[in-house]
Design a protein around this motif. Sequence first.
Motif, PDB file in Angstrom:
ATOM      1  N   LEU A   3       0.695  -1.196  -0.016  1.00  0.00           N
ATOM      2  CA  LEU A   3      -0.072  -0.009  -0.018  1.00  0.00           C
ATOM      3  C   LEU A   3       0.986   1.373  -0.077  1.00  0.00           C
ATOM      4  CD1 LEU A   3      -2.833   1.281   0.192  1.00  0.00           C
ATOM      5  CD2 LEU A   3      -2.618   1.189   2.666  1.00  0.00           C
ATOM      6  N   GLN A   4       1.992   1.150   0.793  1.00  0.00           N
ATOM      7  CA  GLN A   4       2.827   2.466   0.755  1.00  0.00           C
ATOM      8  C   GLN A   4       3.464   2.709  -0.379  1.00  0.00           C
ATOM      9  OE1 GLN A   4       6.199   1.647   3.065  1.00  0.00           O
ATOM     10  NE2 GLN A   4       6.826   3.815   3.391  1.00  0.00           N
ATOM     11  N   ASP A   5       3.872   1.775  -1.473  1.00  0.00           N
ATOM     12  CA  ASP A   5       4.274   1.881  -2.702  1.00  0.00           C
ATOM     13  C   ASP A   5       3.271   2.536  -3.528  1.00  0.00           C
ATOM     14  OD1 ASP A   5       6.703   0.704  -1.945  1.00  0.00           O
ATOM     15  OD2 ASP A   5       6.428  -1.329  -2.803  1.00  0.00           O
ATOM     16  N   PHE A   6       2.082   1.818  -3.540  1.00  0.00           N
ATOM     17  CA  PHE A   6       0.927   2.419  -4.531  1.00  0.00           C
ATOM     18  C   PHE A   6       0.500   3.957  -3.979  1.00  0.00           C
ATOM     19  CE2 PHE A   6      -3.705   3.268  -4.659  1.00  0.00           C
ATOM     20  CZ  PHE A   6      -3.690   3.162  -5.836  1.00  0.00           C
ATOM     21  N   LEU A   7       0.460   4.465  -2.692  1.00  0.00           N
ATOM     22  CA  LEU A   7       0.317   5.656  -2.274  1.00  0.00           C
ATOM     23  C   LEU A   7       1.623   6.602  -2.616  1.00  0.00           C
ATOM     24  CD1 LEU A   7      -1.286   5.210   1.323  1.00  0.00           C
ATOM     25  CD2 LEU A   7      -2.528   5.641  -0.975  1.00  0.00           C
ATOM     26  N   VAL A  10       0.716   7.320  -6.385  1.00  0.00           N
ATOM     27  CA  VAL A  10      -0.266   8.356  -6.554  1.00  0.00           C
ATOM     28  C   VAL A  10       0.105   9.771  -6.174  1.00  0.00           C
ATOM     29  CG1 VAL A  10      -2.569   8.978  -5.504  1.00  0.00           C
ATOM     30  CG2 VAL A  10      -1.985   6.723  -6.064  1.00  0.00           C
ATOM     31  N   ALA A  11       0.783   9.898  -5.178  1.00  0.00           N
ATOM     32  CA  ALA A  11       1.214  11.305  -4.613  1.00  0.00           C
ATOM     33  C   ALA A  11       2.544  11.722  -5.708  1.00  0.00           C
ATOM     34  CB  ALA A  11       2.067  11.215  -3.355  1.00  0.00           C
ATOM     35  N   THR A  12       3.234  10.783  -6.433  1.00  0.00           N
ATOM     36  CA  THR A  12       4.045  11.302  -7.344  1.00  0.00           C
ATOM     37  C   THR A  12       3.350  11.819  -8.612  1.00  0.00           C
ATOM     38  OG1 THR A  12       5.785   9.735  -6.617  1.00  0.00           O
ATOM     39  CG2 THR A  12       6.053  10.478  -8.636  1.00  0.00           C
ATOM     40  N   ALA A  17       1.510  16.185 -12.004  1.00  0.00           N
ATOM     41  CA  ALA A  17       0.471  16.938 -12.705  1.00  0.00           C
ATOM     42  C   ALA A  17       0.380  18.368 -12.054  1.00  0.00           C
ATOM     43  CB  ALA A  17      -0.949  16.004 -12.577  1.00  0.00           C
ATOM     44  N   TYR A  18       0.428  18.668 -11.031  1.00  0.00           N
ATOM     45  CA  TYR A  18       0.519  20.092 -10.507  1.00  0.00           C
ATOM     46  C   TYR A  18       1.535  20.944 -11.028  1.00  0.00           C
ATOM     47  CZ  TYR A  18       0.731  23.990  -7.305  1.00  0.00           C
ATOM     48  OH  TYR A  18       0.727  25.322  -6.961  1.00  0.00           O
TER      49      TYR A  18
END
Length: 104
Positions: A3-7, A10-12, A17-18
Amino acid sequence: MKLQDFLLGVATGIATAYVIKEVSEKVNPYKNANAVLENIKNAFKIQGPIDGSWIFMEPQLFHKENIEIPVYKGGISRVEEGETVNLEFAADAKTGSIVDLVRV
């Protein structure tokens, strides 16, 4: 996959995008001409149906009194009381707000 790798992924993605959005706004500070036209058409449709519309895709300088701003020029046609009425507008290229409207 943890889950930590997935999050982290997503954060990256969100951060990337920002950054791309911010950089693209600095390179081209103008709104999309088609989006400006759609907003103007929607505003006119409140008063009744429109027959046609157009917009120049490149901003042009608009001069009035001592003010000079980049605008998109375009037009709307509609039928009022059985007659076709053509209106030309100048919309601020940065905000999309109409700064001039002329019945032709």
